[in-house]
Design a protein around this motif. Structure first.
Motif, PDB file in Angstrom:
ATOM      1  N   SER A 308       0.824  -1.218   0.000  1.00 41.13           N
ATOM      2  CA  SER A 308       0.000   0.000   0.000  1.00 41.13           C
ATOM      3  C   SER A 308       0.853   1.261   0.000  1.00 41.13           C
ATOM      4  CB  SER A 308      -0.908   0.038   1.241  1.00 41.13           C
ATOM      5  OG  SER A 308      -1.686  -1.114   1.323  1.00 41.13           O
ATOM      6  N   LEU A 309       2.170   1.085   0.148  1.00 39.99           N
ATOM      7  CA  LEU A 309       3.053   2.239   0.304  1.00 39.99           C
ATOM      8  C   LEU A 309       2.942   3.273  -0.831  1.00 39.99           C
ATOM      9  CD1 LEU A 309       4.808   2.919   2.681  1.00 39.99           C
ATOM     10  CD2 LEU A 309       6.807   2.081   1.427  1.00 39.99           C
ATOM     11  N   PRO A 310       2.946   2.833  -2.102  1.00 39.77           N
ATOM     12  CA  PRO A 310       2.822   3.831  -3.176  1.00 39.77           C
ATOM     13  C   PRO A 310       1.563   4.686  -3.032  1.00 39.77           C
ATOM     14  CG  PRO A 310       3.345   1.661  -4.078  1.00 39.77           C
ATOM     15  CD  PRO A 310       3.066   1.475  -2.625  1.00 39.77           C
ATOM     16  N   THR A 311       0.461   4.050  -2.634  1.00 37.18           N
ATOM     17  CA  THR A 311      -0.806   4.777  -2.458  1.00 37.18           C
ATOM     18  C   THR A 311      -0.666   5.797  -1.338  1.00 37.18           C
ATOM     19  OG1 THR A 311      -1.880   2.699  -3.002  1.00 37.18           O
ATOM     20  CG2 THR A 311      -3.286   4.437  -2.157  1.00 37.18           C
ATOM     21  N   VAL A 312      -0.070   5.344  -0.217  1.00 38.70           N
ATOM     22  CA  VAL A 312       0.072   6.224   0.944  1.00 38.70           C
ATOM     23  C   VAL A 312       0.994   7.407   0.608  1.00 38.70           C
ATOM     24  CG1 VAL A 312       0.909   6.362   3.333  1.00 38.70           C
ATOM     25  CG2 VAL A 312      -0.335   4.331   2.567  1.00 38.70           C
ATOM     26  N   ILE A 313       2.113   7.112  -0.055  1.00 33.99           N
ATOM     27  CA  ILE A 313       3.065   8.183  -0.386  1.00 33.99           C
ATOM     28  C   ILE A 313       2.410   9.217  -1.309  1.00 33.99           C
ATOM     29  CG2 ILE A 313       5.212   8.682  -1.645  1.00 33.99           C
ATOM     30  CD1 ILE A 313       6.323   6.044  -0.508  1.00 33.99           C
ATOM     31  N   THR A 314       1.667   8.728  -2.322  1.00 32.48           N
ATOM     32  CA  THR A 314       0.980   9.660  -3.222  1.00 32.48           C
ATOM     33  C   THR A 314       0.028  10.544  -2.429  1.00 32.48           C
ATOM     34  OG1 THR A 314       0.997   7.859  -4.814  1.00 32.48           O
ATOM     35  CG2 THR A 314      -0.265   9.803  -5.424  1.00 32.48           C
ATOM     36  N   GLY A 315      -0.716   9.914  -1.505  1.00 31.64           N
ATOM     37  CA  GLY A 315      -1.671  10.659  -0.689  1.00 31.64           C
ATOM     38  C   GLY A 315      -0.998  11.749   0.126  1.00 31.64           C
ATOM     39  N   VAL A 316       0.145  11.401   0.742  1.00 35.95           N
ATOM     40  CA  VAL A 316       0.864  12.375   1.572  1.00 35.95           C
ATOM     41  C   VAL A 316       1.436  13.496   0.694  1.00 35.95           C
ATOM     42  CG1 VAL A 316       2.858  12.717   3.097  1.00 35.95           C
ATOM     43  CG2 VAL A 316       1.388  10.717   3.406  1.00 35.95           C
ATOM     44  N   LEU A 317       2.013  13.118  -0.451  1.00 35.37           N
ATOM     45  CA  LEU A 317       2.611  14.128  -1.341  1.00 35.37           C
ATOM     46  C   LEU A 317       1.573  15.121  -1.868  1.00 35.37           C
ATOM     47  CD1 LEU A 317       5.201  12.038  -3.416  1.00 35.37           C
ATOM     48  CD2 LEU A 317       5.656  13.689  -1.593  1.00 35.37           C
ATOM     49  N   ARG A 318       0.374  14.641  -2.112  1.00 36.60           N
ATOM     50  CA  ARG A 318      -0.677  15.520  -2.641  1.00 36.60           C
ATOM     51  C   ARG A 318      -1.306  16.371  -1.528  1.00 36.60           C
ATOM     52  NH1 ARG A 318      -1.867  13.130  -7.830  1.00 36.60           N
ATOM     53  NH2 ARG A 318       0.284  13.072  -8.537  1.00 36.60           N
TER      54      ARG A 318
ATOM     55  N   LEU B 236     -12.227   7.528  -1.580  1.00 36.17           N
ATOM     56  CA  LEU B 236     -10.977   6.832  -1.279  1.00 36.17           C
ATOM     57  C   LEU B 236     -10.741   5.678  -2.253  1.00 36.17           C
ATOM     58  CD1 LEU B 236     -10.912   6.628   2.639  1.00 36.17           C
ATOM     59  CD2 LEU B 236      -9.585   8.141   1.170  1.00 36.17           C
ATOM     60  N   ASN B 237     -11.787   4.918  -2.521  1.00 34.71           N
ATOM     61  CA  ASN B 237     -11.589   3.776  -3.419  1.00 34.71           C
ATOM     62  C   ASN B 237     -11.499   4.194  -4.886  1.00 34.71           C
ATOM     63  OD1 ASN B 237     -11.181   1.311  -2.145  1.00 34.71           O
ATOM     64  ND2 ASN B 237     -12.783   0.317  -3.369  1.00 34.71           N
ATOM     65  N   LEU B 238     -12.240   5.242  -5.245  1.00 32.33           N
ATOM     66  CA  LEU B 238     -12.284   5.626  -6.663  1.00 32.33           C
ATOM     67  C   LEU B 238     -11.123   6.540  -7.045  1.00 32.33           C
ATOM     68  CD1 LEU B 238     -16.139   6.259  -6.952  1.00 32.33           C
ATOM     69  CD2 LEU B 238     -14.888   4.305  -7.876  1.00 32.33           C
ATOM     70  N   ASP B 239     -10.617   7.338  -6.088  1.00 30.04           N
ATOM     71  CA  ASP B 239      -9.502   8.252  -6.399  1.00 30.04           C
ATOM     72  C   ASP B 239      -8.191   7.741  -5.804  1.00 30.04           C
ATOM     73  OD1 ASP B 239      -8.276  10.823  -7.262  1.00 30.04           O
ATOM     74  OD2 ASP B 239      -8.061  11.110  -5.100  1.00 30.04           O
ATOM     75  N   LEU B 240      -8.104   7.688  -4.478  1.00 32.62           N
ATOM     76  CA  LEU B 240      -6.853   7.276  -3.832  1.00 32.62           C
ATOM     77  C   LEU B 240      -6.379   5.902  -4.336  1.00 32.62           C
ATOM     78  CD1 LEU B 240      -4.765   8.020  -1.534  1.00 32.62           C
ATOM     79  CD2 LEU B 240      -6.196   6.701   0.008  1.00 32.62           C
ATOM     80  N   ASP B 274      -8.802  26.439  -4.322  1.00 36.82           N
ATOM     81  CA  ASP B 274      -9.469  26.702  -3.042  1.00 36.82           C
ATOM     82  C   ASP B 274     -10.369  25.540  -2.638  1.00 36.82           C
ATOM     83  OD1 ASP B 274      -8.256  29.081  -2.748  1.00 36.82           O
ATOM     84  OD2 ASP B 274      -9.965  30.316  -3.375  1.00 36.82           O
ATOM     85  N   LEU B 275     -10.776  24.780  -3.636  1.00 29.29           N
ATOM     86  CA  LEU B 275     -11.660  23.648  -3.358  1.00 29.29           C
ATOM     87  C   LEU B 275     -10.861  22.377  -3.066  1.00 29.29           C
ATOM     88  CD1 LEU B 275     -14.222  24.410  -6.198  1.00 29.29           C
ATOM     89  CD2 LEU B 275     -14.679  24.595  -3.742  1.00 29.29           C
ATOM     90  N   GLY B 276      -9.545  22.527  -2.982  1.00 29.43           N
ATOM     91  CA  GLY B 276      -8.691  21.383  -2.618  1.00 29.43           C
ATOM     92  C   GLY B 276      -8.527  20.372  -3.740  1.00 29.43           C
ATOM     93  N   MET B 277      -8.765  20.804  -4.966  1.00 30.31           N
ATOM     94  CA  MET B 277      -8.717  19.824  -6.050  1.00 30.31           C
ATOM     95  C   MET B 277      -7.293  19.393  -6.406  1.00 30.31           C
ATOM     96  SD  MET B 277     -12.041  21.064  -8.189  1.00 30.31           S
ATOM     97  CE  MET B 277     -11.578  20.289  -9.691  1.00 30.31           C
ATOM     98  N   SER B 278      -6.320  20.139  -5.891  1.00 38.92           N
ATOM     99  CA  SER B 278      -4.936  19.720  -6.147  1.00 38.92           C
ATOM    100  C   SER B 278      -4.532  18.562  -5.232  1.00 38.92           C
ATOM    101  CB  SER B 278      -3.997  20.909  -5.936  1.00 38.92           C
ATOM    102  OG  SER B 278      -4.213  21.444  -4.646  1.00 38.92           O
ATOM    103  N   LYS B 279      -5.389  18.249  -4.263  1.00 39.91           N
ATOM    104  CA  LYS B 279      -5.056  17.176  -3.316  1.00 39.91           C
ATOM    105  C   LYS B 279      -5.405  15.777  -3.858  1.00 39.91           C
ATOM    106  CE  LYS B 279      -5.856  19.917   0.896  1.00 39.91           C
ATOM    107  NZ  LYS B 279      -4.495  20.249   1.302  1.00 39.91           N
ATOM    108  N   HIS B 280      -6.095  15.724  -4.961  1.00 39.51           N
ATOM    109  CA  HIS B 280      -6.538  14.421  -5.456  1.00 39.51           C
ATOM    110  C   HIS B 280      -5.382  13.616  -6.036  1.00 39.51           C
ATOM    111  CE1 HIS B 280     -10.996  15.807  -6.020  1.00 39.51           C
ATOM    112  NE2 HIS B 280     -10.490  16.150  -4.855  1.00 39.51           N
ATOM    113  N   VAL B 281      -5.507  12.310  -5.953  1.00 36.30           N
ATOM    114  CA  VAL B 281      -4.485  11.433  -6.534  1.00 36.30           C
ATOM    115  C   VAL B 281      -4.563  11.497  -8.065  1.00 36.30           C
ATOM    116  CG1 VAL B 281      -3.835   9.008  -6.828  1.00 36.30           C
ATOM    117  CG2 VAL B 281      -4.246   9.930  -4.546  1.00 36.30           C
ATOM    118  N   VAL B 282      -5.764  11.393  -8.604  1.00 33.58           N
ATOM    119  CA  VAL B 282      -5.933  11.587 -10.048  1.00 33.58           C
ATOM    120  C   VAL B 282      -6.183  13.078 -10.252  1.00 33.58           C
ATOM    121  CG1 VAL B 282      -7.259  11.002 -12.103  1.00 33.58           C
ATOM    122  CG2 VAL B 282      -6.923   9.300 -10.305  1.00 33.58           C
TER     123      VAL B 282
END
Lengths: 393, 300
Positions: A308-318, B236-240, B274-282
């Motif tokens: 799960s590390l890649p997922t966690v790292i991406t989450g923290v970086l973003r 979380l499941n669809l983006d992260l 401002d809406l935090g959209m830069s925080k998304h994984v995708v």
């Protein structure tokens, strides 16, 4: 009487043709059933329409189909009800605007099972195989008493809901776990399991629960989608029965399965006690490695966390997960946390579990009590004996 | 309108952009948020799996706290909270003996739950309290040309009776209605009302990510620019987890997933950052590009 446009999904494997929609206009009372409409077409227009049916009174469970995207019995679904689903959940049918037929009803065979012909699915290939998988009969305690077993009334009431199942397969049809994991034991068979796990005469409670906890396609493979609850024409609520199986397996028999099912539940409950809120960063390692702060150092957790590390790292970086939240989680204020802990202590130390089943108790505001509540309507909520207690009695 | 606001746990934990965007959007919609900071986790169905009484008591406590405020109703921003809390409330409201037993525990803190709380997800509140006409009138930057796939999450649409879905309240169509009111184009695809797979991510990761991957793939095949969700767990499941889901279903995905308040915020004229959209994984690049061009067009 209004006209309904009935679209029947037809398929004959011997024809060499692909499945197609067969359209018929039927003139019937809105309170006639979808089955009435199908049989009218079969009797008056095309005798080759394949539909399995028998009692036509929602007892035999033969006529399970999908109507405008939702599963159910064709014999106890009124035309007006099915037509009103147009545009509803999972439906592809647009709502009619008053022009043309009173409604469009698309009838398809049930899902998750192979089609034999038209609306007839192979129940043996899926549904009955899964029912057989759970040893669907009572295994007597030994020695068998010379006279009849005396079973406490509350125990029989407890399993009444699962006994209402007529094996129509509607819940299997739309099980979303089974859609991606065809090996999932599934809602009907697991509801059937509770019928025996809740029966004090059965000798194999723990074995049944251990078997289905350890099976990676067993009780912990249900995804909580509630589809089976809506699908069931008999209010069996299979998903609720699966949750009760989990409660019995984890809380009463302390079965720690290799699918992380019980550890996940245990970790979730503990984290909310200790933090008031869900500490997501701790939940994952504890679900894999065991319910303590040290869980993350368990080899099983290490392997999972590494993947799960890649997922966690991406989450923290973003910036999705702040380092503070990732490390320490979030907590309720001290006073509230103390109150939550006190509340936990009080409830967890009760000798008997307090559980209210609305299927049995009914709703106070209902003008008529629930059908099954005849014997127990208006009674105080039942305290469910823990399995260990009921088994030792 | 004033509401007792239940943000849930995940919107303050792993999806902070949801809580943040709700705070930005609320004043634009005329919603005053009275945040319930003292409430505990709803249990997400997992605590009820362990002990029904425990889950019901924790939620009754949150309901009681909401009833102490002068909010017109309680509002949440999470499908899972809505479903888990509705289930507990159904039992509490159905049986006075049961309610009395739960209240007995709450009495230690001087709290009491009175039957009949109104608890609505933001989605329901938009349609039933604010109204689509009012919403339409507040749009500053219509989502013209944006193809949005709605994804509800199971807990907000099933069971239909418990969640009050009927012909007068087609709550399983509200997302489509809101997207249209904001000027966007609704994308219909197979997964609209299906499960994101999150509840089994720790038990059967393969099946969980297969669900997520399939729905995203179906939405892409239907030409969606993005998905919108009223549930942070689905997010979380669809983006992260989307990169992992792509591997499981064996295809490239890369579909942005927006929280409902983010989609609202875009249409109400807020800046995507401002809406935090830069925080998304995708990264929601397609949405941000679109947004910027429309802003430029409006300014000219």
């Amino acid at each position: 009487m209004p006209d309904y446009l009935l679209r029947i999904r037809r398929y004959d494997p011997d024809s060499g043709k692909t499945a197609y929609w067969d359209e018929h206009t039927v003139t019937l009372n809105p309170r006639n059933s979808v089955l009435d409409a199908i049989l009218k077409v079969r009797n008056e227009v095309d005798g080759s329409v394949g539909i399995r049916c028998s009692c036509q009174q929602a007892i035999c469970g033969s006529c399970g189909v999908r109507m405008n995207g939702r599963p159910g019995l064709a014999c106890n679904t009124h035309l007006e009800v099915a037509a009103a689903r147009g545009g509803g959940a999972q439906s592809t049918v647009p709502q009619t605007d008053g022009e043309g037929p009173a409604g469009v009803i698309e009838v398809e065979p049930m899902g998750n099972m192979p089609v034999i012909r038209d609306l007839i699915v192979d129940m043996d290939a899926v549904h009955w195989k899964k029912i057989q998988r759970v040893t669907p009969y009572l295994i007597n305690r030994k020695p068998v008493p010379e006279r009849e077993y005396i079973v406490p009334h509350e125990n029989m009431v407890d399993i009444t809901q699962t006994m209402a199942c007529i094996q129509c397969g509607a819940c299997v049809s739309d099980c979303l776990s089974m859609e991606v994991d065809p090996l999932f034991v599934g809602p009907a068979a697991l509801a059937k399991t509770y019928r025996f796990v809740g029966d004090p005469r059965d000798d194999q409670h723990e074995q049944r629960l251990r078997d289905l906890s350890e099976d990676p396609h067993g009780i912990y493979d249900c995804t909580h989608c509630f589809n089976c609850i809506d699908a069931c024409p008999k209010e069996v609520a299979p998903m609720s029965q699966i949750m009760r199986l989990r409660r019995r397996a984890g809380s009463d028999h302390k079965i720690v399965d290799s699918n992380n099912g019980h550890r996940h539940e245990d970790a979730f409950v503990t984290l909310v006690r200790d933090y008031g809120l869900l500490n997501e960063a701790e939940l994952l390692p504890r679900s894999y490695g065991g319910n303590s702060w040290f869980g993350k150092f368990h080899p099983a957790a290490g392997k999972e966390l590494l993947s799960s590390l890649p997922t966690v790292i991406t989450g923290v970086l973003r910036g999705k997960v702040s380092p503070k939240i990732a490390m320490f989680g979030h907590k309720l204020p001290g006073g509230d946390l103390a109150a939550i802990k006190k509340l936990y202590k009080k409830i967890e130390s009760r000798p008997q579990r307090l559980e209210l089943n609305l299927y049995i108790s009914g709703y106070e505001d209902d003008p008529e009590p629930a059908a099954v509540a005849a014997g127990s309507s208006g009674e105080a909520p039942q305290a469910e004996s823990s399995a260990s207690e009921s088994e030792s009695s | 309108m004033k509401v007792a606001y239940w943000p849930g746990c995940v919107s303050r934990g792993f999806t902070p952009e949801l809580h943040g965007s709700m705070a930005k959007v609320a004043p634009l919609l005329g919603i005053e948020l009275i945040q319930l900071d003292r409430g505990a986790c709803c249990g997400a169905g997992v605590i009820a799996e362990h002990s029904q009484e425990l889950a019901d008591t924790l939620n009754a406590r949150t309901f009681a706290l909401a009833q102490q405020t002068d909010g017109e109703l309680m509002m949440n921003i999470c499908s899972t909270c809505q479903g888990a809390q509705s289930e507990c409330q159904e039992r509490l409201d159905a049986n006075s003996d049961y309610r009395a037993k739960i209240n007995e525990t709450l009495a230690d803190e001087g709290l009491h739950y009175e039957k009949g709380l109104t608890n609505k997800n933001l989605l329901w509140l938009l349609v039933e309290e604010i109204g689509l006409d009012t919403l339409r009138s507040k749009v500053r930057r219509p989502l013209t040309g944006l193809k949005v796939g709605p994804f509800y999450g199971c807990y907000i649409i099933r069971p239909v009776h418990r969640l009050g879905i009927d012909s007068e309240h087609p709550r399983d169509r509200y997302m489509q209605m809101v997207i249209e009111a904001l000027g966007g184009t609704v994308i219909d695809y197979a997964g609209v009302h299906k499960c994101c797979g999150f509840p089994i991510i720790t038990m059967n990761k393969q099946a969980s990510l297969k669900m997520a991957g399939r729905h995203i793939g179906d939405a892409l095949d239907a030409d969606a620019d993005c998905l919108v969700v009223p549930c942070p767990l689905c997010h979380l499941n669809l983006d992260l987890q989307q990169p992992g889901a792509a591997k499981v279903v064996g295809r490239e995905l890369g579909l942005p997933v927006l929280h409902l308040p983010q989609l609202l915020g875009l249409a109400l004229g807020l800046d995507p950052k401002d809406l935090g959209m830069s925080k998304h994984v995708v990264r929601p690049t397609s949405v941000i590009d679109w947004s910027a061009s429309v802003v430029a067009g409006a300014a000219a």
